[in-house]
Design a protein around this motif. Structure first.
Motif, PDB file in Angstrom:
ATOM      1  N   ARG A   1       2.706  46.276 -47.992  1.00  0.00           N
ATOM      2  CA  ARG A   1       1.995  46.246 -46.717  1.00  0.00           C
ATOM      3  C   ARG A   1       1.309  47.579 -46.462  1.00  0.00           C
ATOM      4  NH1 ARG A   1       5.518  44.495 -41.706  1.00  0.00           N
ATOM      5  NH2 ARG A   1       5.676  42.670 -43.059  1.00  0.00           N
ATOM      6  N   ALA A   2       2.018  48.663 -46.746  1.00  0.00           N
ATOM      7  CA  ALA A   2       1.409  49.980 -46.564  1.00  0.00           C
ATOM      8  C   ALA A   2       0.235  50.176 -47.520  1.00  0.00           C
ATOM      9  CB  ALA A   2       2.457  51.069 -46.781  1.00  0.00           C
ATOM     10  N   TRP A   3       0.381  49.622 -48.730  1.00  0.00           N
ATOM     11  CA  TRP A   3      -0.716  49.741 -49.699  1.00  0.00           C
ATOM     12  C   TRP A   3      -1.945  48.977 -49.224  1.00  0.00           C
ATOM     13  CZ3 TRP A   3      -3.052  45.940 -52.832  1.00  0.00           C
ATOM     14  CH2 TRP A   3      -3.923  46.445 -53.807  1.00  0.00           C
ATOM     15  N   LEU A   4      -1.724  47.776 -48.658  1.00  0.00           N
ATOM     16  CA  LEU A   4      -2.848  46.990 -48.154  1.00  0.00           C
ATOM     17  C   LEU A   4      -3.514  47.682 -46.974  1.00  0.00           C
ATOM     18  CD1 LEU A   4      -1.379  43.360 -48.315  1.00  0.00           C
ATOM     19  CD2 LEU A   4      -3.175  44.322 -49.755  1.00  0.00           C
ATOM     20  N   LEU A   5      -2.698  48.253 -46.086  1.00  0.00           N
ATOM     21  CA  LEU A   5      -3.265  48.940 -44.929  1.00  0.00           C
ATOM     22  C   LEU A   5      -4.019  50.195 -45.330  1.00  0.00           C
ATOM     23  CD1 LEU A   5      -0.326  48.587 -42.362  1.00  0.00           C
ATOM     24  CD2 LEU A   5      -2.479  47.317 -42.413  1.00  0.00           C
ATOM     25  N   GLY A   6      -3.695  50.733 -46.497  1.00  0.00           N
ATOM     26  CA  GLY A   6      -4.366  51.940 -46.944  1.00  0.00           C
ATOM     27  C   GLY A   6      -5.661  51.699 -47.698  1.00  0.00           C
ATOM     28  N   LEU A   7      -6.010  50.428 -47.925  1.00  0.00           N
ATOM     29  CA  LEU A   7      -7.249  50.128 -48.642  1.00  0.00           C
ATOM     30  C   LEU A   7      -8.464  50.491 -47.793  1.00  0.00           C
ATOM     31  CD1 LEU A   7      -6.432  46.646 -50.227  1.00  0.00           C
ATOM     32  CD2 LEU A   7      -6.650  48.828 -51.425  1.00  0.00           C
ATOM     33  N   PRO A   8      -9.560  50.885 -48.425  1.00  0.00           N
ATOM     34  CA  PRO A   8     -10.785  51.170 -47.665  1.00  0.00           C
ATOM     35  C   PRO A   8     -11.287  49.927 -46.939  1.00  0.00           C
ATOM     36  CG  PRO A   8     -10.936  52.053 -49.896  1.00  0.00           C
ATOM     37  CD  PRO A   8      -9.710  51.196 -49.854  1.00  0.00           C
ATOM     38  N   THR A   9     -11.938  50.155 -45.825  1.00  0.00           N
ATOM     39  CA  THR A   9     -12.445  49.037 -45.025  1.00  0.00           C
ATOM     40  C   THR A   9     -13.433  48.185 -45.814  1.00  0.00           C
ATOM     41  OG1 THR A   9     -12.186  50.378 -43.032  1.00  0.00           O
ATOM     42  CG2 THR A   9     -13.597  48.436 -42.865  1.00  0.00           C
ATOM     43  N   ALA A  10     -14.264  48.835 -46.625  1.00  0.00           N
ATOM     44  CA  ALA A  10     -15.254  48.087 -47.401  1.00  0.00           C
ATOM     45  C   ALA A  10     -14.584  47.135 -48.389  1.00  0.00           C
ATOM     46  CB  ALA A  10     -16.169  49.059 -48.147  1.00  0.00           C
ATOM     47  N   VAL A  11     -13.470  47.567 -48.990  1.00  0.00           N
ATOM     48  CA  VAL A  11     -12.762  46.711 -49.944  1.00  0.00           C
ATOM     49  C   VAL A  11     -12.148  45.511 -49.232  1.00  0.00           C
ATOM     50  CG1 VAL A  11     -10.830  46.614 -51.572  1.00  0.00           C
ATOM     51  CG2 VAL A  11     -12.316  48.628 -51.511  1.00  0.00           C
ATOM     52  N   VAL A  12     -11.534  45.755 -48.082  1.00  0.00           N
ATOM     53  CA  VAL A  12     -10.912  44.663 -47.327  1.00  0.00           C
ATOM     54  C   VAL A  12     -11.966  43.671 -46.851  1.00  0.00           C
ATOM     55  CG1 VAL A  12      -9.538  44.097 -45.289  1.00  0.00           C
ATOM     56  CG2 VAL A  12      -9.005  46.141 -46.621  1.00  0.00           C
ATOM     57  N   TYR A  13     -13.050  44.184 -46.296  1.00  0.00           N
ATOM     58  CA  TYR A  13     -14.112  43.301 -45.803  1.00  0.00           C
ATOM     59  C   TYR A  13     -14.754  42.526 -46.951  1.00  0.00           C
ATOM     60  CZ  TYR A  13     -18.364  41.767 -43.457  1.00  0.00           C
ATOM     61  OH  TYR A  13     -19.378  41.004 -42.946  1.00  0.00           O
ATOM     62  N   GLY A  14     -14.988  43.213 -48.068  1.00  0.00           N
ATOM     63  CA  GLY A  14     -15.588  42.541 -49.215  1.00  0.00           C
ATOM     64  C   GLY A  14     -14.685  41.463 -49.788  1.00  0.00           C
TER      65      GLY A  14
END
Length: 380
Positions: free
Chosen positions: A21-34
């Motif tokens: 969960r911490a790893w997912l929250l640490g992803l860049p916004t562009a990666v999550v949105y993409g």
């Protein structure tokens, strides 16, 4: 101590769950949105590609049920975007260019705010918006026509001449290549402008379709290239048109002297006018195929009961001696639809003036309004 033992035992498990969960929250916004956009696009495109063939060939629903379902989809698909856009942007709609003392005194009441009807009247006078949605309606129709009938074209035009793996390759390329094209189209847009790039894609679509029409359905190599490129360039054009809508948002703000851009509502109004093309594509395509070849995809009996309700007048089947084969009908549907769409789009796009000098002027005025609003807020 015993009371704390379960917590101590649960600690490593909690840490194990907290790590991803911490790893997912640490992803860049562009990666999550993409990633979110990728998954939504996969589901959307798989549905578009197979739903007509599934309902017609597998479940064998009748024509009336198909039309009723498409009509319900048309109503909700067209209305939900402007509805949520209005809910999102209604507090920003104002005919005043900046904040004034009276607005600050009344607090929650919005002096100068406009109603949805007034906004629609303003939009009806927005000439570039009207020409754009006319062009985009045709574009949405063509994109979804390609998606809905891609399996049909592969089956009746190429299935006897290419392997299953080649057909799957063409299908995969038609979905991946538009995204790769953006890597090339965006630098072209920066250099030549979106208007020129989109116009060039319309001309390319028209030229390739005319070439394919002259070559005929027996040039298999050219036919494979055309089926794939037709979908690739059409989808690529759709992805560029979002840039044009953002320019229309700026022009709407400048023309109507808004305090803040009503971007969500304008995007919603574009969807209201253009999304019916998603419904018209399968309905018009199946009707044209039946009208031209006499082949009914819904496999209904030729004689319907007297007085039965038909959602569209049943097209008369051509005489058997003159009826084209299904393969010929698919071929002419494949090439004539892009030709007609390209001609309509070239005409409407030629009336669109938000490019070149006018676009630079709108952008400059947009920046001036933003600076003026910032200064007024600081002074207050």
């Amino acid at each position: 101590m015993r009371l704390h033992a379960p917590e101590a035992e649960a600690g490593p498990a909690a840490m194990g769950l907290g790590g991803p969960r911490a790893w997912l929250l640490g992803l860049p916004t562009a990666v999550v949105y993409g990633s979110l956009a990728l998954f939504i696009s996969v589901l959307h495109n798989v549905f578009l590609l197979y739903y007509v063939d599934t309902f017609v060939s597998v479940y064998k629903i009748n024509k009336a049920a198909f039309w009723v379902g498409e009509t319900v989809f048309l109503l909700w698909n067209s209305l939900n975007d402007p509805l949520f856009g209005w809910l999102s942007d209604r507090q920003f709609l104002s005919s005043q260019p900046c904040l004034c003392e009276e607005e600050l005194l009344v607090g929650s009441k919005e002096v100068g705010s406009i109603t949805l009807g007034q906004y629609l009247r303003q939009l009806a006078r927005h000439r570039n918006f009207l020409w754009f949605v006319g062009m985009d309606l045709v574009q949405v129709f063509h994109c979804h026509f390609n998606s809905n009938f891609f399996p049909l074209f592969l089956e009746h035009l190429l299935s006897d001449h290419i392997s299953l793996s080649t057909g799957s390759f063409l299908l995969g390329i038609s979905y991946v290549a538009p995204h790769l094209n953006n890597l090339y189209f965006l630098p072209l847009c920066r250099r030549w402008g979106v208007y020129a790039v989109v116009r060039g894609l319309f001309l390319l679509k028209l030229g390739l379709s005319l070439l394919m029409l002259l070559a005929g359905p027996d040039r298999l190599g050219l036919l494979c290239l055309f089926i794939a490129s037709n979908r690739v360039f059409t989808e690529g054009t759709c992805k560029l048109l979002t840039l044009v809508v953002t320019d229309l948002v700026d022009e709407d703000l400048v023309l109507n002297h808004r305090k803040q851009a009503a971007s969500a509502l304008l995007f919603g109004m574009v969807a209201l006018v253009t999304k019916p093309g998603q419904t018209f594509a399968p309905l018009l395509g199946t009707w044209l195929l039946c009208f031209y070849t006499g082949h009914d995809l819904f496999q209904q009996p030729p004689l319907a009961p007297v007085g039965s309700a038909q959602p569209w007048p049943e097209p008369p089947a051509p005489p058997p001696a003159q009826a084209p084969t299904l393969r010929q009908g698919c071929f002419y549907l494949l090439v004539l639809v892009p030709i007609i769409c390209a001609l309509l789009q070239l005409f409407t796009w030629s009336q669109f003036t938000l490019h070149g000098r006018r676009l630079h002027m709108v952008k400059a005025q947009r920046q001036n309004l933003s600076r003026a609003q910032t200064l007024d807020v600081k002074m207050v």
